[in-house]
Scaffold this active site. Structure first.
Site, PDB file in Angstrom:
ATOM      1  N   CYS A  32       0.798  -1.222   0.000  1.00 24.65           N
ATOM      2  CA  CYS A  32       0.000   0.000   0.000  1.00 24.65           C
ATOM      3  C   CYS A  32       0.833   1.275   0.000  1.00 24.65           C
ATOM      4  O   CYS A  32       1.973   1.302   0.459  1.00 24.65           O
ATOM      5  CB  CYS A  32      -0.888   0.081   1.236  1.00 24.65           C
ATOM      6  SG  CYS A  32      -2.005  -1.281   1.444  1.00 24.65           S
ATOM      7  N   GLY A  47       1.411   0.034  -4.948  1.00 20.72           N
ATOM      8  CA  GLY A  47       0.156  -0.715  -5.050  1.00 20.72           C
ATOM      9  C   GLY A  47      -0.497  -0.426  -6.374  1.00 20.72           C
ATOM     10  O   GLY A  47      -0.876   0.717  -6.634  1.00 20.72           O
ATOM     11  N   ASN A 100      -1.362   1.651   5.592  1.00 17.86           N
ATOM     12  CA  ASN A 100      -0.237   0.929   4.987  1.00 17.86           C
ATOM     13  C   ASN A 100       0.434   0.114   6.084  1.00 17.86           C
ATOM     14  O   ASN A 100       0.783   0.661   7.121  1.00 17.86           O
ATOM     15  CB  ASN A 100       0.751   1.928   4.369  1.00 17.86           C
ATOM     16  CG  ASN A 100       2.022   1.271   3.831  1.00 17.86           C
ATOM     17  OD1 ASN A 100       3.077   1.896   3.820  1.00 17.86           O
ATOM     18  ND2 ASN A 100       1.960   0.010   3.411  1.00 17.86           N
ATOM     19  N   GLY A 101       0.557  -1.168   5.852  1.00 20.70           N
ATOM     20  CA  GLY A 101       1.136  -2.047   6.869  1.00 20.70           C
ATOM     21  C   GLY A 101       0.302  -3.299   6.995  1.00 20.70           C
ATOM     22  O   GLY A 101      -0.426  -3.660   6.062  1.00 20.70           O
ATOM     23  N   TYR A 133      14.249  -1.828  -2.186  1.00 17.22           N
ATOM     24  CA  TYR A 133      13.389  -2.076  -3.337  1.00 17.22           C
ATOM     25  C   TYR A 133      12.076  -1.292  -3.343  1.00 17.22           C
ATOM     26  O   TYR A 133      11.681  -0.762  -4.357  1.00 17.22           O
ATOM     27  CB  TYR A 133      13.094  -3.575  -3.431  1.00 17.22           C
ATOM     28  CG  TYR A 133      12.128  -3.940  -4.514  1.00 17.22           C
ATOM     29  CD1 TYR A 133      12.505  -3.855  -5.859  1.00 17.22           C
ATOM     30  CD2 TYR A 133      10.833  -4.327  -4.231  1.00 17.22           C
ATOM     31  CE1 TYR A 133      11.618  -4.168  -6.874  1.00 17.22           C
ATOM     32  CE2 TYR A 133       9.936  -4.645  -5.241  1.00 17.22           C
ATOM     33  CZ  TYR A 133      10.332  -4.570  -6.556  1.00 17.22           C
ATOM     34  OH  TYR A 133       9.458  -4.872  -7.548  1.00 17.22           O
TER      35      TYR A 133
END
Lengths: 488, 488, 488, 488
Positions: free
Chosen positions: A19, A45, A124-125, A265
């Protein structure tokens, strides 16, 4: 109406961030800025996106769509339905639900109407005790609308006895375990929170002197011309209202453990994490790799596109010329609708082609960011040898990925990870290359600016995917039988 | 159903190739191979694509679609309608018709039913006497279905008194002026032709020992695993039937003048043109540029993505470190449907972002492939200076583009080309950069392997866009008032 | 994008008119009026529609779409692309091309650019020597774009040596055999023509004092508030320009033979044909039927919806109460996209349901307009008996349909027509009903106002589908082996 | 992708039923049967539809779509996603939410996961205390996902302390006021409930000896070949499991008050309500009208299509011939996407046309089912007079509609109802017709089989829309200021 998309037919064999979150307050048509911010965060995402906005007269409005931000949230006819000076948004990679594809109901932000007014949240997570919380909430009469772990948070907020939304959110987040960087909003407030370990990034920006911005990464501040102010700190909650930013510390303090893979990344190379350029860290990884794992060769080639900065660093440190030995087709999208058999079997050749005239007869160092299942690496090795390369040496810009992530990254099960059952030598044989070397964990830490490498007593980052050292026990998974690494 | 797409809102200020062609015979489901080939040629035309196939029982079938190959010609349900061992296809950039957008009826291949059987043709290039031919054909009772210049060819073929399609095609092409690389088919034959100057590329490939392939570029042979056999020669017609390739020379011989801009920009870096790697030519351009136009600086950065090979060459020759100072958003498509005002005004920032942490305080050499109108160059300079660069030096991998192309490339009118009215110094001031240098025409020729540079008496390439030296008089345009360069 | 539609899964077993045509000149935004007219003519063709308009500045524009007029030509965004005071349109039922489904390229109006300007034509009817003309035209170098017989006309016009479009059209139509009611346009002229027999209808209307209208039926004049002026006469060509109507007689005069089935079924009941209300003619057919074929029964029920007027007439003449014994579902469309097996097998039950409480125990007269293959009739009989009817008597408002139509109606091959191989008694047994009676051919003529019935020496109508008496030899079909009725 | 649909541009000026419900258990692929049932119930709701199914291995699945059942739930690709022997469905007319258009999240069935398993419900009717319940539930931490009143039921069920779903449902429904006919399902049970007054219909059917069906109307049993068993009784809950039907009586008994307007207009004429044919009741209304309100005239014409049975009855009783004086265009759908100005202004002429040849010079009785705002009636009068009618007499098959419905019918606010402020004479003048007569309330009761007419002491039906006598106090509306009729 919408056919079920097939998973990436060429399985790009990468880990995927799940996300990106973005929020703006204090400017006209905030949703337009959110759309641009989400476009800049699209790498976090690609399956779906959503925006919620609030306007004094139109109230809350939301739009959630499958597909790219640019295909949906650029249209005037849609954006007109999202008026107001306050908006948040979310892009989503994959689903925690069944069947392997995101469904629209799983797309965030989630919205809840509470007694004292509504709120929307974008997360997010990953909540590691979401299953347990879900059972508890259903038992008490909550009705879930999605398969998302994030929905727990909004139900916990709905049941809080606090009157104010930030207080409800604190109540809720104290029940939650795992990783979360959250952007939320009420009718008047823009709220940002990071979990106590600060696993996922979240930054604060300033727009045009009057607006405030919350974003997963700094690159999304750039696109709207916002200035980077600071990172939201691990364990911090900021509440932005009437142009003022108030900071709260709702959690017991802990030593931060920011995700080191964001450096390797996930994040975009033009973002700044922890004060460091992501691009520069990746280049430094290449430099470290060249020192740790030198090789005689004619060319250093990145595996496009994520291996590029490390390949530049490797070339600069080793003196071996840098070259584009593998060319990426720019017209690839994420999925195919009802593809032909041939497309299904094409694999990476749809996306990558070897620069045959360049490669023929050369000893080639290929720099890639990671090896997950190894499937793509094998195909790339085949393509490069077919093109006549004399030798193929893989250099990997991260340590072996041996453990799954439970904090918001889509990883295969442990037994699918090549490094979970093979040594570096075994992997080299399995991939069929002349040599294969991963950067060491210490080398990676050095490249992120930790001159002494990893502090094993108190690691500076979350590196569970490499080390198996999980800073938060993944309790749902353990309950399902996942075996943690034995203490050493 | 289909909204009218807006032109590239951020006008990428590039010249655009108008077409790519591809054909396959002698393998089952040839259309599937054509779809893959067109996907690899998508950079030559992104607006639309079409495929015609022939099957002994199903006869001729065709499908033409707006949009990317990957969004249309990967679907099993569509590809099933294109059976048979013989197929050709076309991707198209822009229209010669009114209103600035391609209409479906302008999408090739074009098909005609003749007395002795039907034929389909796909054309890359541009017919410079199409208006005159069209008037003549209409006068004789032909009915045109498109606004495309290429449709003349099929009408000329229909009116030929020859019985065989290749003979009809020769009749037709002898009436035609301009540039053409054509892939055509009958029920049993796959046909390839290049105009006598060989302005546009066309290559022959071999597939699996039994099939033959015709393609604009070699990179599209790679994607289907076909072996490169040779280029179709300027002025050559090949007729492939029953697995045999017959070569014909229907035109009076002329000295070839292959388009030099294919080396600079149009073709993919992993293609081979005239026996040379495109990537290597572009890197050599960077080397030449570094020699012709050196500068003291801290970083050499490509303008993504087309400036990359020349930037690598410039860095290697100059010793100034190569770096990714500008990052491209990978999630951009070509157009937006009914975009918001903000999207319309975003320009290049939707696609590119400066790597601020890297650029700050640095003297930066930006390597780009060309300057057309200069609009994008100005925005990039602004972005880079905003990010804190100390100096900005543009180095351009082609000579000043001062003349329009009439041979199959979409160029602005002459008065829109910056170089038509400004010297290099004036352009430098206009763009507001610290220095601006283009490669010399001789330097460009050297980079393509002509050690002595351009042979002005008998130039080795078509370089009309730089030199105004048009190897074929663009007679329709001259009739409309276009002024050729005065003889010197 | 568009799946291939399945044919009517419940095959409604009717004959289908192939087209409706409409044109307007002399009013602003003529295309909007054409869209409304086509909507009113939708019963004449449901598969596709098209409109061409001309505007002094925008020139000719056209739009062709699959599906209903109301789903396409009501949209502002589409209609804005069709400006100007002159427009013609067409609705289409089925295709003469292969594969049984209309393709977009077969959708009219057809457009041709000629030496002296362009023209568009919309054709209702069928050209019986189209195959021969097509071969001839292809041999001379014409390229056909569709499988439609009507396209011959535009190619013949293109090859005419006349300068004016009406003259070119006369040249063309003198080569053509069969049935045609044509609405055509140039930049300034609206043109209407009927073949010498006047097989298909075409009427002239007046709009707002300034505009002129051509329409297949009068009901389409009503929807735009146009006044009915007169029918275009068989063999007449009208050319409307600058508000003036000029009448021409390009063909040798013949005795008219208007299609009698337009009275029975094709035309809408609120249209006026040959000075007679279609509704009234159908009611009169019911009256004739009640006289010719009385029966003792409790209820007269129409088979919805086309049997309704005749059922009313039968009830009024017989004194048997009229009742809605079969109810039609109003939410049926024409086709299904990729239907489930169950939908495919549902047949007429998706559309019709028996009013069980009404029917139980009753002797029912069912009035239908025709029996073609008999498939639907059998299903209706089953439904009515399942609902408990005591007796079922079919009364058919047309004579037995024993011959195919070659003049613009979609009919099954002769061997599929029940009446081609069975007597009335055999059909009664085949359908399994208590009685079955068709109106006599003379009775039908009487109902259309011919008090003496059919003039066998010189029939007043085309009734080939009942009599096998074809007023124009269907030469293409005869060449393919169709056997005309032996002379008696 | 989906433009916001415009409301009916010609506002058909009818009351609209808000929903139809259907459920099937005990047969393979139950969802296919539900799709057919919903197609037959489409007249009860045309905006959207949804189906939930349960399969032992696939669990619960659902699909909800805007638009007609036939355009969505006939597709194999969608229906395959709804496997299993148990399924329920819902069609929906309009929304109780903001903005006047249904949103997908408002489309039923609603689904909730409870502690002991999930349940889905489909609701026809309206909860009159929904606002109060919603406030209470939100206060306790429930999160609503839709603007629908029906969602309260599922939240009340979620919070019930009962373990079994039917018991939870009883808990929930005892808190609910208003009208409800509900079809619900768990993993194994199909459940049907009607409110104690039985305002909305619900019937039980038997399928193939093994399956059970619940449906709003009997016509939907017919389409799947199910046998009508009996009505679910007011206040009854049936629980169908393992092929057995168990009946419960969870509510205190009350005298039933079935909606009388179902007889007049909502239900399909081929349905059976309370043992009576709807068609026959409507015909009887026409007979009563002819007795109560005779007139000298030449023709009795229905206003299509709902006035047809009453017109037949009026004709039969009066002896005035029945005729189709107004013809309906069969190709109308419900809404237009972004219509042209002209379409927006066309009104009823898009749908209806006068049969001019029939009407001219005649005295016409027009029979319609109701007058709501009177807007359509005025347009029809204009059309009929324009066509040359000598006199126009309206006869209305229901009493004056003077009060809004709060039990599941979409009615305008009271001040928009013509009859709320005008007498019959005033309405006649307002509509501009020669005479206007409504059936009396007693006449309507007689037509439904109550020989003595309405029992004012204890009315046999809910007739609040005519009488203002509301059997359940609409408490939410009263709280918002709605004034009930003063006691007389």
């Amino acid at each position: 109406m919408r056919a079920r998309p097939f998973a990436h037919p060429f399985d790009d064999d990468k880990l995927h961030e799940e996300c990106g979150v973005f929020g703006v307050s204090g400017v006209a048509d905030a949703a337009n800025f959110v759309a641009l911010g989400l476009h800049a965060l699209q790498h976090r995402g690609q399956e779906a996106g959503g925006i919620v906005s609030h306007d004094a007269t139109a109230g809350f409005n939301s739009a959630r769509r499958m597909g790219y931000v640019r295909d949906n949230f650029t249209k005037a006819s849609l954006m007109e339905t999202l008026p107001g000076p306050l908006a948040i948004g979310h892009v989503r990679y994959s689903t925690t639900g069944a069947k392997g594809t995101t469904q629209l109901r799983d797309v965030q932000p989630f919205f809840g109407e509470f007694s004292m007014g509504g709120a929307a949240i974008a997360h997010n997570g990953n909540i590691t005790n979401a299953d347990a919380l879900r059972r508890e909430l259903i038992g008490a009469g909550s009705i879930f609308q999605s398969a998302s772990d994030s929905e727990c948070i909004i139900h916990l907020m709905a049941r809080s006895l606090q009157r104010k939304v930030p207080d409800r959110m604190q109540d809720a987040l104290r029940r939650v375990e795992g990783a979360f960087s959250i952007v939320a909003m009420t009718r008047t407030k823009l709220i940002g929170v990071r979990d106590p370990l600060g696993v996922r990034p979240l930054v604060l920006g300033r727009l045009d002197g009057c607006g405030w911005v919350l974003s997963s990464e700094t690159c999304a501040l750039d696109i709207i011309g916002a200035a980077f102010v600071r990172e939201i700190e691990p364990g911090e909650m900021v509440v932005i209202e009437n142009g003022e930013v108030a900071s709260h510390r709702p959690f017991a303090p802990q030593k931060p453990r920011f995700c080191i893979f964001e450096h390797v990344y996930f994040s975009r190379p033009d973002s700044i994490l922890g004060g460091r350029s992501v691009y520069e860290t990746r280049r430094a990884i290449g430099v470290e790799l060249a020192r740790e794992a030198p090789v005689e060769a004619d060319l250093v080639c990145p595996v496009p596109d994520s291996g590029t900065p490390a390949a530049i660093g490797y070339s600069q440190e080793s003196g071996i010329p840098y070259a584009m030995g593998i060319i990426r087709n720019q017209y690839m999208g994420r999925t195919f609708i009802e593809p032909t058999e041939q497309i299904r079997n094409m694999g990476v050749r749809l996306k990558l082609n070897v620069n045959r005239a360049l490669i023929r007869g050369k000893r080639v160092v290929l720099v890639d960011d990671s090896v997950v299942r190894g499937t793509t690496s094998i195909k790339i090795r085949e393509m490069v040898l077919d093109a006549g390369a004399a030798e193929v040496h893989f250099r990997i810009a991260s340590p072996p990925t041996a453990w799954p992530c439970f904090y918001g990254v889509d990883t295969p099960d442990r037994d699918k990870l090549l490094a979970s059952s093979m040594s570096e030598e075994e992997m080299c044989a399995h991939l069929g290359v002349d040599s294969l070397r991963f950067i060491s964990l210490n080398g990676l830490y050095r490249a992120t600016g930790e001159a002494q490498g990893r502090n094993n007593a108190s690691p500076q980052h979350c590196d569970a995917c490499f080390s198996g050292d999980y800073p938060v026990i993944p309790s749902d998974r353990v309950a399902q039988g996942f075996c943690l690494k034995a203490a050493e």
